[in-house]
Motif scaffolding. Structure first.
Motif, mmCIF file in Angstrom:
data_model
loop_
_atom_site.group_PDB
_atom_site.id
_atom_site.type_symbol
_atom_site.label_atom_id
_atom_site.label_comp_id
_atom_site.label_asym_id
_atom_site.label_seq_id
_atom_site.Cartn_x
_atom_site.Cartn_y
_atom_site.Cartn_z
ATOM 1 N N UNK A 1 0.833 -1.207 0.000
ATOM 2 C CA UNK A 1 0.000 0.000 0.000
ATOM 3 C C UNK A 1 0.868 1.258 0.000
ATOM 4 N N UNK A 2 1.988 1.205 0.699
ATOM 5 C CA UNK A 2 2.927 2.330 0.713
ATOM 6 C C UNK A 2 3.432 2.614 -0.706
ATOM 7 N N UNK A 3 3.861 1.560 -1.405
ATOM 8 C CA UNK A 3 4.360 1.720 -2.775
ATOM 9 C C UNK A 3 3.253 2.184 -3.719
ATOM 10 N N UNK A 4 2.056 1.673 -3.533
ATOM 11 C CA UNK A 4 0.921 2.115 -4.340
ATOM 12 C C UNK A 4 0.649 3.607 -4.113
ATOM 13 N N UNK A 5 0.739 4.050 -2.858
ATOM 14 C CA UNK A 5 0.539 5.474 -2.547
ATOM 15 C C UNK A 5 1.611 6.324 -3.222
ATOM 16 N N UNK A 6 2.855 5.842 -3.213
ATOM 17 C CA UNK A 6 3.930 6.574 -3.885
ATOM 18 C C UNK A 6 3.683 6.654 -5.383
ATOM 19 N N UNK A 7 3.380 5.504 -5.980
ATOM 20 C CA UNK A 7 3.219 5.444 -7.432
ATOM 21 C C UNK A 7 2.051 6.306 -7.924
ATOM 22 N N UNK A 8 0.968 6.315 -7.162
ATOM 23 C CA UNK A 8 -0.224 7.048 -7.585
ATOM 24 C C UNK A 8 -0.286 8.455 -6.995
ATOM 25 N N UNK B 1 12.838 2.588 -11.627
ATOM 26 C CA UNK B 1 11.738 3.227 -12.340
ATOM 27 C C UNK B 1 12.308 3.857 -13.606
ATOM 28 N N UNK B 2 11.445 4.162 -14.531
ATOM 29 C CA UNK B 2 11.858 4.817 -15.770
ATOM 30 C C UNK B 2 11.621 6.315 -15.627
ATOM 31 N N UNK B 3 12.652 7.097 -15.909
ATOM 32 C CA UNK B 3 12.491 8.558 -15.841
ATOM 33 C C UNK B 3 11.763 9.052 -17.087
ATOM 34 N N UNK C 1 9.703 11.333 -4.263
ATOM 35 C CA UNK C 1 9.911 10.115 -5.057
ATOM 36 C C UNK C 1 8.631 9.524 -5.625
ATOM 37 N N UNK C 2 7.524 10.225 -5.541
ATOM 38 C CA UNK C 2 6.254 9.682 -6.004
ATOM 39 C C UNK C 2 6.000 9.872 -7.487
ATOM 40 N N UNK C 3 4.978 9.155 -7.972
ATOM 41 C CA UNK C 3 4.528 9.307 -9.347
ATOM 42 C C UNK C 3 5.205 8.415 -10.363
#
Length: 144
Positions: A43-50, A105-107, A77-79
């Motif tokens: 959930x932490x990673x999902x929050x970061x990604x979204x 991740x891909x920049x 570091x999100x998104x």
């Protein structure tokens, strides 16, 4: 004779129904945290990604006010979609775990960038009810 037993039977069933509803409500009250360390990390990673602060804030214990820290972490570091995730747990205490997260991740140019992060998870078991198994929470900072 049967008519005299009917009110007692209805009253007993009503009492049992109320007890069940109250028990289910008590179990549903705690929406914060997660049942396992892996669920906290996901959930932490999902929050970061979204970039959804509320997902991360839902992992933090109610008595902590880490809104600023969550916002800072997401802004920093999100998104980005984190790929090839590797999670290593260390356990300085049975109720306190550190999670080291690695991946990439891909920049914006499509180049691979290394992702590394470290978070702290805490297990809290409140109450004496055997049905309540406790929850894992996100604390963000390292504690050793």
């Amino acid at each position: 004779m049967q008519a005299k037993k009917l009110p007692h039977l209805i009253c007993g069933q009503l009492t049992v129904s109320i007890a069940i509803v109250l028990t289910l409500q008590a179990c549903a009250v705690n929406k914060r945290g997660a049942p396992t360390p892996d669920r906290v990390v996901e959930q932490y990673l999902s929050a970061l990604e979204t970039k959804k602060e509320h997902l991360m804030l839902d992992l933090i214990p109610e008595n902590f006010n880490l809104t600023k820290e969550v916002r800072t972490k997401i802004d920093k570091i999100g998104g980005r979609k984190i790929q090839d995730r590797q999670i290593v747990y260390t356990k300085p205490k049975s109720s306190l775990w550190n999670a080291k997260i690695k991946g990439f991740y891909l920049d914006s140019s499509g180049n691979k960038q290394k992702f590394e992060d470290s978070i702290v998870l805490e297990y809290q078991n409140k109450g004496d009810l055997k049905l309540y198994a406790g929850r894992w929470y996100l604390l963000l900072e390292d504690r050793e």
